[in-house]
Design an enzyme around this catalytic site. Structure first.
Site, mmCIF file in Angstrom:
data_model
loop_
_atom_site.group_PDB
_atom_site.id
_atom_site.type_symbol
_atom_site.label_atom_id
_atom_site.label_comp_id
_atom_site.label_asym_id
_atom_site.label_seq_id
_atom_site.Cartn_x
_atom_site.Cartn_y
_atom_site.Cartn_z
ATOM 1 N N TYR A 276 0.935 -5.243 0.306
ATOM 2 C CA TYR A 276 2.216 -5.523 -0.672
ATOM 3 C C TYR A 276 3.253 -4.642 -0.506
ATOM 4 C CZ TYR A 276 0.267 -8.898 -3.722
ATOM 5 O OH TYR A 276 -0.434 -9.906 -4.265
ATOM 6 N N HIS A 429 -2.824 -4.085 -8.319
ATOM 7 C CA HIS A 429 -3.389 -4.647 -7.308
ATOM 8 C C HIS A 429 -4.728 -3.776 -6.561
ATOM 9 C CE1 HIS A 429 -1.054 -8.216 -6.736
ATOM 10 N NE2 HIS A 429 0.056 -7.335 -6.905
#
Length: 746
Positions: A276, A429
């Site tokens: 990410y 996440h």
């Protein structure tokens, strides 16, 4: 004095006022001013035909856009999830608009400006009456896409296209686009979607950049401020969750600057992980370039001690020998620095970050450059022979905004890379994998981290979105090479608990040429239990390659069952214990255990446990100092997975029951090779004859390693004093050992 003279004086005063008090006014009116500048375009045009890498990048882009122009413009009514036709079409359009805008600036060919204008006008006509996207799954629905995130993606790219053709358009055309498309678009992803925008998360980074970039092009200070600082006086539901299960509100912190301040550590590590970070780096850097061009007074590349540029170096170090990013937290395997976002990142880092010649070698491998001022600079430097290798060494990256929330240690020696994670949760996440690790040999996985359970942008698999198995398997502790207590994930698998805690570095040392070592402790994953893990990559002339030594010490106030899995990549060659292959059997009922089949079950021999396997034509051996009361389990992923959403990966597990304080000691050794061509195996057996835990108490843990030639090595860890200068003395089996510092190896 005449009226005419008074008017002249009045206008002169206004002009002086503008010069003195609005220093950015003139810059804001010049286009292009985002990733391209007027001066930069002139330099690019002057160099065309002289710089191979830039010319090749331009030719490839021109061919792509020319093909699409010939096919015509299509802006269908949105209806699909990720991977569906309308989603893919609008996604393709945002790239084409940006690329066509760049081509117009560089080639000065009006056909590209006309293409951008005509497509934008189609979007303007559509957007005026476009409802929310019909798919309702997202916590923040977009209009062109099923989630605001993708709408923000669109605006980040399209703002660049608008900037490139701004002066080509008439005032009436600009007014139509800004009134009916861009301003409403920016409002929808921000003030109309605060649950998306008012956050510290990669989603909101895209939103902030989108609003800010269109604000820069439109010279709209309100939008620029909204991007930098978030929406003021906005009340949010503090219990609302996003699509990934993460809480939305972040104590009122929002805006682009907050998204730089909070997720990045001083070392440049991004708390969501490299997958990410790669995704977020594009909006971070592209908006930063625009700010640098239009608002140099902000000194955005110096913000937080230059962390945006530091983060690129950190991200490159979070890749293996092939350039693939380590799949920490939610991460799709195979994502690498060949991604377009990293092409931009490398070029921008070189241009704004001091011209690090090591970055040029990465750019050479990428084979493309950003068609902008920075890309030309990189291409020219490569042409002039300035490239040097990007040297990846052992590195310890701290986590947390102040670098005090654990971290990730990457130990490297020759072809061996160890990724040891002792970080914070990693926002929504994050995985429940404290003190986990993965191991690589020349870019190949030896012991793997599963990554995410998602088939990104493949419509057949859940619309390309996260699958439920991401929560039931990939995030769970048992999916990682770390300790699991009583078949329960760390922090009970609850985000609201895990986000409050992080592991702590005990010591780290990469200065010794023979031993690269990191040690960390976890005290909160299981209340009442302390886990202390020390991992070392050791190079010794007696061994063909460096090997991994893993010492995991557990102290608990109660008896527990401990499971320690090893997710090896390859085919089992041999073991030194008897085992049976039971009939159809599932390991457990929840916390990821429900996804594991039991393929083999046995007990250790008195000499410890050995498992060897062949992977990518190399041999690997796990040697571990087990107790005879332990259980040994071969597992296979795939149980309770009727839609085949999970890979059928193999694992080996040590299970220790009714234990309170205990220590696991293991070595992973890479050795030999096999050639399918010559059908010959070389050095297929381990060089280790025994591994023994010879001393273990509150203060010290000592491990003896013997090789097949009779050589012995001792590793001693000081469990309570990590000071680098503290003296230590310990007697083991009648022999005295003296040293200074937290460990001794000889």
């Amino acid at each position: 004095m005449t009226k005419r003279n008074l008017n002249i004086i009045y206008l002169a005063i206004l002009f002086v006022f503008a010069i003195l008090f609005l220093p950015n006014f003139a810059l804001a009116q010049e286009h292009p001013n985002l990733i391209l500048t007027k001066a930069g375009v002139e330099k690019i045009r002057a160099e065309l035909g002289n710089v191979h890498l830039f010319d090749a990048s331009l030719a490839a882009l021109k061919k792509e856009v020319d093909t699409e122009i010939a096919l015509g413009i299509e802006t269908p009514i949105p209806k699909d999830y990720s991977g569906g036709y309308t989603h893919a079409r609008h996604k393709k359009n945002w790239f084409l608009l940006q690329k066509a805008g760049v081509l117009y600036q560089i080639l000065d060919d009006k056909k590209y400006a006309i293409y951008v204008r005509d497509m934008l006008m189609q979007y303007e006509k559509m957007y005026k009456t476009l409802p929310l996207h019909p798919k309702t799954r997202s916590y923040a629905r977009g209009k062109l896409f099923w989630q605001c995130l993708n709408d923000a993606n669109w605006l980040v790219y399209v703002s660049q296209a608008y900037d490139c053709i701004y002066n080509f358009l008439s005032k009436e055309e600009r007014n139509r686009l800004e009134t009916n498309l861009f301003r409403p678009f920016a409002d929808h992803i921000s003030v109309n979607s605060p649950q998306f925008y008012q956050r510290v998360h990669n989603h909101s980074t895209w939103g902030n950049a989108a609003v800010g970039m269109i604000g820069l092009v439109m010279n709209d200070q309100e939008l620029i401020d909204r991007a930098l600082y978030g929406i003021k006086d906005m009340n949010l539901d503090k219990t609302a969750k996003d699509d990934d299960g993460g809480f939305i509100n972040k104590d009122g912190k929002a805006g682009f600057l907050a998204n730089i301040e909070e997720p990045f550590s001083p070392d440049g590590y991004y708390n969501e992980g490299p997958y990410y970070q790669r995704y977020a780096m594009y909006p971070f850097l592209i908006f930063a370039v625009g700010l640098q061009n239009v608002r140099p007074d902000l000194k955005i590349f110096e913000y937080k001690d230059g962390v945006l540029l530091k983060s690129i170096n950190a991200l490159l170090n979070l890749s293996d020998a092939d350039g693939d990013f380590f799949p920490l937290n939610d991460g799709q395997k195979g994502m690498s620095y060949y991604n377009s976002a990293l092409i931009s990142a490398v070029d921008i880092s070189y241009y704004y970050g001091g011209h690090d010649s090591g970055l040029l070698s990465i750019a050479e491998k990428q084979g493309k450059v950003l068609l902008a001022d920075s890309g030309l600079e990189v291409a020219l430097a490569i042409k002039n022979g300035k490239a040097k290798p990007f040297d990846k060494k052992s590195i310890n990256l701290t986590d947390g905004p102040e670098g005090k929330q654990g971290g990730v240690a990457i130990l490297r020696k020759e072809s061996i890379e160890l990724v040891f994670k002792y970080a914070a949760q990693g926002s929504s996440h994050g995985h429940y994998d404290k003190l986990s690790y993965s191991l690589y040999d020349n870019g190949n996985e030896v012991l793997q981290d599963y990554g995410l359970a998602r088939f990104v942008n493949i419509e057949q698999k859940g619309g390309g979105n996260y699958l439920k198995e991401n929560k039931t398997w990939a995030k769970q502790s048992i999916a990682h090479n770390t300790l699991v207590q009583n078949e329960t994930s760390h922090f009970q698998g609850k985000y609201e608990i895990g986000s409050k805690h992080h592991s702590d570095l005990y010591f780290y040392d990469d200065k010794d040429g023979e031993v690269q070592i990191a040690s960390a402790k976890e005290n909160n994953a299981y209340p009442g239990t302390e886990i202390h893990r020390t991992m070392a990559i050791i190079k010794n002339e007696k061994f063909e390659k460096p090997f991994l030594l893993d010492i995991m010490k557990i102290n608990s106030d109660s008896e527990n069952q401990y499971d320690l899995p090893f997710y090896f990549m390859g085919h089992v060659m041999k073991v030194n214990f008897e085992y049976e292959s039971p009939a159809f059997s599932v390991l457990g009922e929840k916390n990821g255990y429900q996804h594991l089949y039991v393929e083999g079950k046995g007990k250790p021999s008195s000499e410890g446990t050995i498992v060897s396997w062949l992977g990518r034509n190399n041999f690997y051996t796990l040697t571990t100092a087990t107790d005879t009361s332990d259980e040994l389990l071969f597992t296979r992923l795939g149980a309770n997975d009727p839609k085949f959403n999970l890979r059928r990966d193999a694992g080996f597990m040590i299970r220790r029951k009714n234990a309170k304080n205990t220590t696991f000691v293991s070595i992973i050794e890479s050795h030999g090779s096999y050639s399918p061509v010559t059908e010959s195996a070389v050095n297929s057996n381990s060089s280790i004859s025994s591994l023994k835990l010879v001393h273990d108490d509150e203060h010290y843990t000592a491990v003896n390693i013997s090789d097949v030639n009779g050589d012995e090595f001792m590793m001693i860890i000081s469990n309570t004093d990590s000071n680098k200068t503290s003296p230590h003395k310990l007697q083991i089996n009648g022999r005295d050992y003296q040293w200074s510092g937290p460990y001794h190896f000889k």
